[in-house]
Design a protein around this motif. Structure first.
Motif, PDB file in Angstrom:
ATOM      1  N   VAL A 160      44.245  11.575  -9.580  1.00  0.00           N
ATOM      2  CA  VAL A 160      42.839  11.782  -9.936  1.00  0.00           C
ATOM      3  C   VAL A 160      42.169  12.736  -8.949  1.00  0.00           C
ATOM      4  O   VAL A 160      41.346  13.571  -9.336  1.00  0.00           O
ATOM      5  CB  VAL A 160      42.099  10.427  -9.991  1.00  0.00           C
ATOM      6  N   VAL A 161      42.525  12.624  -7.669  1.00  0.00           N
ATOM      7  CA  VAL A 161      41.959  13.544  -6.671  1.00  0.00           C
ATOM      8  C   VAL A 161      42.370  14.986  -6.979  1.00  0.00           C
ATOM      9  O   VAL A 161      41.549  15.918  -6.901  1.00  0.00           O
ATOM     10  CB  VAL A 161      42.415  13.135  -5.252  1.00  0.00           C
ATOM     11  N   VAL A 162      43.637  15.186  -7.344  1.00  0.00           N
ATOM     12  CA  VAL A 162      44.100  16.539  -7.701  1.00  0.00           C
ATOM     13  C   VAL A 162      43.361  17.046  -8.929  1.00  0.00           C
ATOM     14  O   VAL A 162      42.923  18.212  -8.979  1.00  0.00           O
ATOM     15  CB  VAL A 162      45.617  16.537  -7.940  1.00  0.00           C
ATOM     16  N   LEU A 163      43.195  16.187  -9.930  1.00  0.00           N
ATOM     17  CA  LEU A 163      42.476  16.586 -11.141  1.00  0.00           C
ATOM     18  C   LEU A 163      41.035  16.949 -10.814  1.00  0.00           C
ATOM     19  O   LEU A 163      40.507  17.958 -11.319  1.00  0.00           O
ATOM     20  CB  LEU A 163      42.519  15.453 -12.168  1.00  0.00           C
ATOM     21  N   ALA A 164      40.394  16.149  -9.983  1.00  0.00           N
ATOM     22  CA  ALA A 164      39.011  16.448  -9.599  1.00  0.00           C
ATOM     23  C   ALA A 164      38.937  17.784  -8.873  1.00  0.00           C
ATOM     24  O   ALA A 164      38.001  18.576  -9.086  1.00  0.00           O
ATOM     25  CB  ALA A 164      38.465  15.328  -8.718  1.00  0.00           C
ATOM     26  N   GLY A 165      39.905  18.048  -8.008  1.00  0.00           N
ATOM     27  CA  GLY A 165      39.932  19.336  -7.323  1.00  0.00           C
ATOM     28  C   GLY A 165      40.072  20.497  -8.280  1.00  0.00           C
ATOM     29  O   GLY A 165      39.426  21.545  -8.116  1.00  0.00           O
ATOM     30  N   LEU A 166      40.910  20.325  -9.316  1.00  0.00           N
ATOM     31  CA  LEU A 166      41.080  21.375 -10.324  1.00  0.00           C
ATOM     32  C   LEU A 166      39.771  21.629 -11.065  1.00  0.00           C
ATOM     33  O   LEU A 166      39.387  22.785 -11.289  1.00  0.00           O
ATOM     34  CB  LEU A 166      42.179  20.968 -11.305  1.00  0.00           C
ATOM     35  N   VAL A 167      39.089  20.553 -11.454  1.00  0.00           N
ATOM     36  CA  VAL A 167      37.813  20.695 -12.162  1.00  0.00           C
ATOM     37  C   VAL A 167      36.786  21.418 -11.291  1.00  0.00           C
ATOM     38  O   VAL A 167      36.069  22.304 -11.759  1.00  0.00           O
ATOM     39  CB  VAL A 167      37.283  19.311 -12.602  1.00  0.00           C
ATOM     40  N   VAL A 168      36.745  21.062 -10.012  1.00  0.00           N
ATOM     41  CA  VAL A 168      35.781  21.706  -9.104  1.00  0.00           C
ATOM     42  C   VAL A 168      36.090  23.194  -8.971  1.00  0.00           C
ATOM     43  O   VAL A 168      35.177  24.041  -9.022  1.00  0.00           O
ATOM     44  CB  VAL A 168      35.805  21.011  -7.728  1.00  0.00           C
ATOM     45  N   MET A 169      37.368  23.539  -8.797  1.00  0.00           N
ATOM     46  CA  MET A 169      37.746  24.947  -8.666  1.00  0.00           C
ATOM     47  C   MET A 169      37.367  25.742  -9.914  1.00  0.00           C
ATOM     48  O   MET A 169      36.831  26.857  -9.832  1.00  0.00           O
ATOM     49  CB  MET A 169      39.244  25.069  -8.388  1.00  0.00           C
ATOM     50  N   LEU A 170      37.643  25.161 -11.089  1.00  0.00           N
ATOM     51  CA  LEU A 170      37.346  25.877 -12.326  1.00  0.00           C
ATOM     52  C   LEU A 170      35.845  25.948 -12.580  1.00  0.00           C
ATOM     53  O   LEU A 170      35.329  26.966 -13.049  1.00  0.00           O
ATOM     54  CB  LEU A 170      38.054  25.194 -13.497  1.00  0.00           C
ATOM     55  N   ALA A 171      35.141  24.850 -12.298  1.00  0.00           N
ATOM     56  CA  ALA A 171      33.703  24.826 -12.549  1.00  0.00           C
ATOM     57  C   ALA A 171      32.953  25.773 -11.628  1.00  0.00           C
ATOM     58  O   ALA A 171      31.914  26.333 -12.005  1.00  0.00           O
ATOM     59  CB  ALA A 171      33.167  23.400 -12.375  1.00  0.00           C
ATOM     60  N   SER A 172      33.484  26.006 -10.420  1.00  0.00           N
ATOM     61  CA  SER A 172      32.801  26.895  -9.480  1.00  0.00           C
ATOM     62  C   SER A 172      32.864  28.349  -9.930  1.00  0.00           C
ATOM     63  O   SER A 172      32.007  29.157  -9.573  1.00  0.00           O
ATOM     64  CB  SER A 172      33.424  26.762  -8.090  1.00  0.00           C
ATOM     65  N   GLY A 173      33.893  28.692 -10.692  1.00  0.00           N
ATOM     66  CA  GLY A 173      34.057  30.065 -11.140  1.00  0.00           C
ATOM     67  C   GLY A 173      34.546  31.003 -10.060  1.00  0.00           C
ATOM     68  O   GLY A 173      34.683  32.206 -10.292  1.00  0.00           O
ATOM     69  N   GLN A 174      34.844  30.477  -8.868  1.00  0.00           N
ATOM     70  CA  GLN A 174      35.274  31.312  -7.747  1.00  0.00           C
ATOM     71  C   GLN A 174      36.789  31.476  -7.684  1.00  0.00           C
ATOM     72  O   GLN A 174      37.291  32.358  -7.006  1.00  0.00           O
ATOM     73  CB  GLN A 174      34.775  30.703  -6.430  1.00  0.00           C
ATOM     74  N   PRO A 211      41.499  30.831 -13.168  1.00  0.00           N
ATOM     75  CA  PRO A 211      42.145  29.642 -13.742  1.00  0.00           C
ATOM     76  C   PRO A 211      43.637  29.530 -13.415  1.00  0.00           C
ATOM     77  O   PRO A 211      44.122  28.447 -13.105  1.00  0.00           O
ATOM     78  CB  PRO A 211      41.913  29.819 -15.248  1.00  0.00           C
ATOM     79  N   ALA A 212      44.367  30.637 -13.483  1.00  0.00           N
ATOM     80  CA  ALA A 212      45.803  30.576 -13.211  1.00  0.00           C
ATOM     81  C   ALA A 212      46.071  30.128 -11.771  1.00  0.00           C
ATOM     82  O   ALA A 212      46.980  29.317 -11.525  1.00  0.00           O
ATOM     83  CB  ALA A 212      46.446  31.936 -13.469  1.00  0.00           C
ATOM     84  N   ILE A 213      45.295  30.631 -10.830  1.00  0.00           N
ATOM     85  CA  ILE A 213      45.469  30.239  -9.430  1.00  0.00           C
ATOM     86  C   ILE A 213      45.091  28.774  -9.231  1.00  0.00           C
ATOM     87  O   ILE A 213      45.796  28.018  -8.542  1.00  0.00           O
ATOM     88  CB  ILE A 213      44.627  31.143  -8.510  1.00  0.00           C
ATOM     89  N   ALA A 214      43.980  28.353  -9.828  1.00  0.00           N
ATOM     90  CA  ALA A 214      43.557  26.947  -9.716  1.00  0.00           C
ATOM     91  C   ALA A 214      44.622  26.025 -10.295  1.00  0.00           C
ATOM     92  O   ALA A 214      44.937  24.974  -9.725  1.00  0.00           O
ATOM     93  CB  ALA A 214      42.225  26.746 -10.437  1.00  0.00           C
ATOM     94  N   GLY A 215      45.190  26.407 -11.435  1.00  0.00           N
ATOM     95  CA  GLY A 215      46.237  25.600 -12.045  1.00  0.00           C
ATOM     96  C   GLY A 215      47.481  25.518 -11.177  1.00  0.00           C
ATOM     97  O   GLY A 215      48.090  24.444 -11.042  1.00  0.00           O
ATOM     98  N   LEU A 216      47.874  26.638 -10.560  1.00  0.00           N
ATOM     99  CA  LEU A 216      49.042  26.623  -9.681  1.00  0.00           C
ATOM    100  C   LEU A 216      48.799  25.733  -8.466  1.00  0.00           C
ATOM    101  O   LEU A 216      49.695  24.997  -8.036  1.00  0.00           O
ATOM    102  CB  LEU A 216      49.365  28.052  -9.234  1.00  0.00           C
ATOM    103  N   VAL A 217      47.593  25.794  -7.913  1.00  0.00           N
ATOM    104  CA  VAL A 217      47.268  24.936  -6.764  1.00  0.00           C
ATOM    105  C   VAL A 217      47.360  23.460  -7.158  1.00  0.00           C
ATOM    106  O   VAL A 217      47.939  22.635  -6.436  1.00  0.00           O
ATOM    107  CB  VAL A 217      45.855  25.265  -6.230  1.00  0.00           C
TER     108      VAL A 217
END
Length: 599
Positions: free
Chosen positions: A410-424, A427-433
């Motif tokens: 869940v922590v990893v999923l939350a991190g993915l959502v934060v990365m994508l929602a920030s727009g910074q 998506p491909a990099i956020a998904g790989l992380v």
């Protein structure tokens, strides 16, 4: 033929092959890429370049993240928590499972949500005395709405967002899809509640998936487990050292029985008991504790027979059957015996009858109940000397909510959502992380991560990207868009939206919705640019219409997955799917232009 005609011919061949449905969809996509290369419409780099496209990379990583969420019991926990409050009233249960499906689909895609909920919904239907056919199709339709709640909820969202950016418009923000997805979900659930019982068949399927939610209780009753067992290690000052196993006096400890004595290597001790040997006993816990204290023994391992202790976050049980020609045939075993990878035998049955607590020789067809860590139980899948009755992975997913790695997932999923929602972060990099974090955090193993990826989807998207490129670069998109403009005129963007919705939704009933969006996207962009319409409302509409795979079982894997468990026939889908699709059409034509003005 000119290039645009050639591209349209290739498109026609691909559509026919998809409708024919005799070849795997991935093979059809590869055929399309090869035809485009053979006709010179794309270069070699373009023909294979789709597999390295950021969209494909992001889609692949989402499957790994979804596996982490599902395999750790998060979906089971969410399902049990929500459905536990829904009661047994049909409408409340229907609304609950639809909302849960939409929520899960927004995180683990439609197919992942359907796979996770399918056994749960079938079981729930039995408990409320309804046929699964009354619940499963609404669950899938609501899950399709869930695919339009966030950017990461569906490959389609990623495709149209990237296309908008390539066309010079801003990419869609992470949660912008919910502006359309929430109205779609509300209306879809309402239609299913009001019309579902009239339009859906009331059929009982021939086969239903196994219900493993009460697996521990089933095992406890089937094997008649009573006191369990205890493995007691002999300490250096124990008075039992030097005694023969037959001379161990248990008269002062009522109910305690000595099953066997093992040495450090696990072999049976027939002579004298030595330091660090292990006594395997059974009996009441209080008497076993009294025996251990009085004889200088340390409790090395316990095997509780209580259902609550059989399946935990760390360990579980597995039933195996001894097949013909197994190396186990003729081997002497007993309850409490420790095997490879610290797996312990709890019970042995032959022809449905327990063989007792003493040593016994295994024969073909014997059933053995093993207890151990989940990682050790998973290895039984590769053991050729036994046949698994139920997969430990499936048991764990259904019967052990919120497993030991769930918090990390869940922590990893939350991190993915934060990365994508920030727009910074792209998506491909956020998904790989996120995928890397799932593996390095030991939420999923490397082989598990590879198995989790739907390679059919990856190949389909990667091989269809060249066709989308060819339709745009050859001028085919301009030709088709010109025909659409001639049909609806160039004065009203609303008529253009109507035409694109009809085209996309119709094609999406017989062709993969992802492939449909890849084909229609360049046409939609060309039509928007030719009429001076903003590409954002046009592409959002294409995304909605692409997800509206509601009329046939072949429109999406989620529809196909429920066909057998729900007892549906091909013609059952359109009856409920048509009014739902009409609602989707209304939302597309009214809500989308309000949020993203066409001009």
């Amino acid at each position: 033929m000119d290039d645009s005609t050639t591209a349209l011919v290739v498109l026609g061949v691909v559509v026919v092959l998809f409708i024919w449905n005799r070849l795997p969809v991935g093979s059809v996509a590869i055929i399309a890429a090869l035809l485009l290369w053979a006709t010179g419409l794309v270069t070699t780099a373009q023909a294979v370049g789709g597999f390295g496209d950021p969209v494909v990379i992001f889609i692949a990583t989402l499957f790994v993240v979804s596996e982490g969420i599902d395999s750790t019991g998060v979906t089971t926990w969410a399902g049990q928590a929500l459905l536990g409050r829904a009661g047994t009233a049909h409408r409340r249960v229907l609304v609950a499972v639809c909302l849960l499906s939409a929520l899960l689909a927004s995180f683990i895609t439609l197919n992942g949500a359907v796979a996770a909920l399918l056994p749960l919904v079938v079981l729930l239907a039995q408990r409320i005395r309804q046929t699964p056919s009354q619940l499963l199709m609404p669950v899938v339709f609501a899950g399709s709405c869930g695919g339009l709640l966030m950017l990461m909820s569906s490959p389609i969202n990623i495709i149209v967002s990237e296309a908008a950016q390539d066309a010079g418009a801003p990419a869609f923000p992470f949660f912008s899809f919910a502006l359309v997805g929430v109205p779609l979900l509300v209306g879809t659930v309402t239609i299913c509640v009001l019309l579902g019982h009239r339009l859906l068949p009331d059929t009982t399927p021939e086969h239903t998936p196994p219900d493993l939610g009460q697996h521990a209780e089933t095992i406890e009753a089937h094997y008649e487990l009573t006191d369990g067992f205890y493995r007691l290690r002999v300490r250096s000052r124990s008075p039992l050292i030097g005694a023969a196993p037959a001379d161990v006096d248990l008269a002062e400890f009522p109910g305690v029985q000595l099953i066997a004595v093992e040495d450090g290597a696990g072999a049976s001790v027939l002579g004298e008991v030595h330091d660090d040997d292990v006594l395997v006993v059974t009996g009441p816990g209080s008497e076993v504790t009294h025996f251990a204290l009085s004889q200088g023994l340390a409790v090395h391992l316990t095997g509780s027979a209580a259902a609550a202790d059989l399946l935990t976050r760390e360990a579980g049980v597995a039933e195996v059957v001894v097949p013909p020609r197994s190396r186990l045939v003729g081997e002497t075993v007993y309850p409490g015996m420790q095997r490879e990878h610290e797996l312990v035998i709890l019970a042995v049955q032959r022809l449905g009858k327990d063989l007792g607590e003493g040593p016994m020789e295994l024969a073909e067809g014997d059933a053995i109940l093993l207890h151990g860590r989940w990682s050790a139980l998973d290895r039984l899948n590769r053991d050729r000397d036994v046949l698994l009755v139920d997969s430990p992975e499936v048991v764990r997913r259904q019967a052990v909510p919120w497993g030991p790695k769930a918090t990390r997932a869940v922590v990893v999923l939350a991190g993915l959502v934060v990365m994508l929602a920030s727009g910074q972060v792209p998506p491909a990099i956020a998904g790989l992380v996120a995928a890397l974090a799932m593996v390095l955090g030991q939420v999923v193993t490397v082989p598990q991560a590879y198995r989790a990826i739907s390679w059919q989807t990856v190949v389909l998207v990667g091989a269809m990207i060249p066709l989308s490129t060819a339709i745009e670069s050859s001028g085919a998109a301009d030709r088709v868009s010109a025909l659409i403009i001639d049909l609806v005129g160039d004065g009203s963007p609303y008529l253009l939206l109507v035409a694109l919705f009809v085209l996309t939704a119709a094609l999406g009933q017989v062709v993969s919705n992802t492939a449909t969006v890849l084909v229609v996207t360049p046409i939609a962009i060309a039509a928007a640019q030719a009429t001076g319409t903003s590409v954002q409302p046009v592409l959002m509409l294409v995304a909605v219409a692409g997800c509206a795979a509601l009329l046939t079982p072949i429109a999406t894997p989620g529809n196909m997955m429920i066909m057998s468990p729900g007892g549906y026939r091909f013609g059952d889908y359109w009856k409920l799917g048509l009014p739902v699709m009409l609602w989707w059409f209304v939302v597309s034509i009214t809500v989308i232009p309000l949020v993203w003005p066409p001009t």
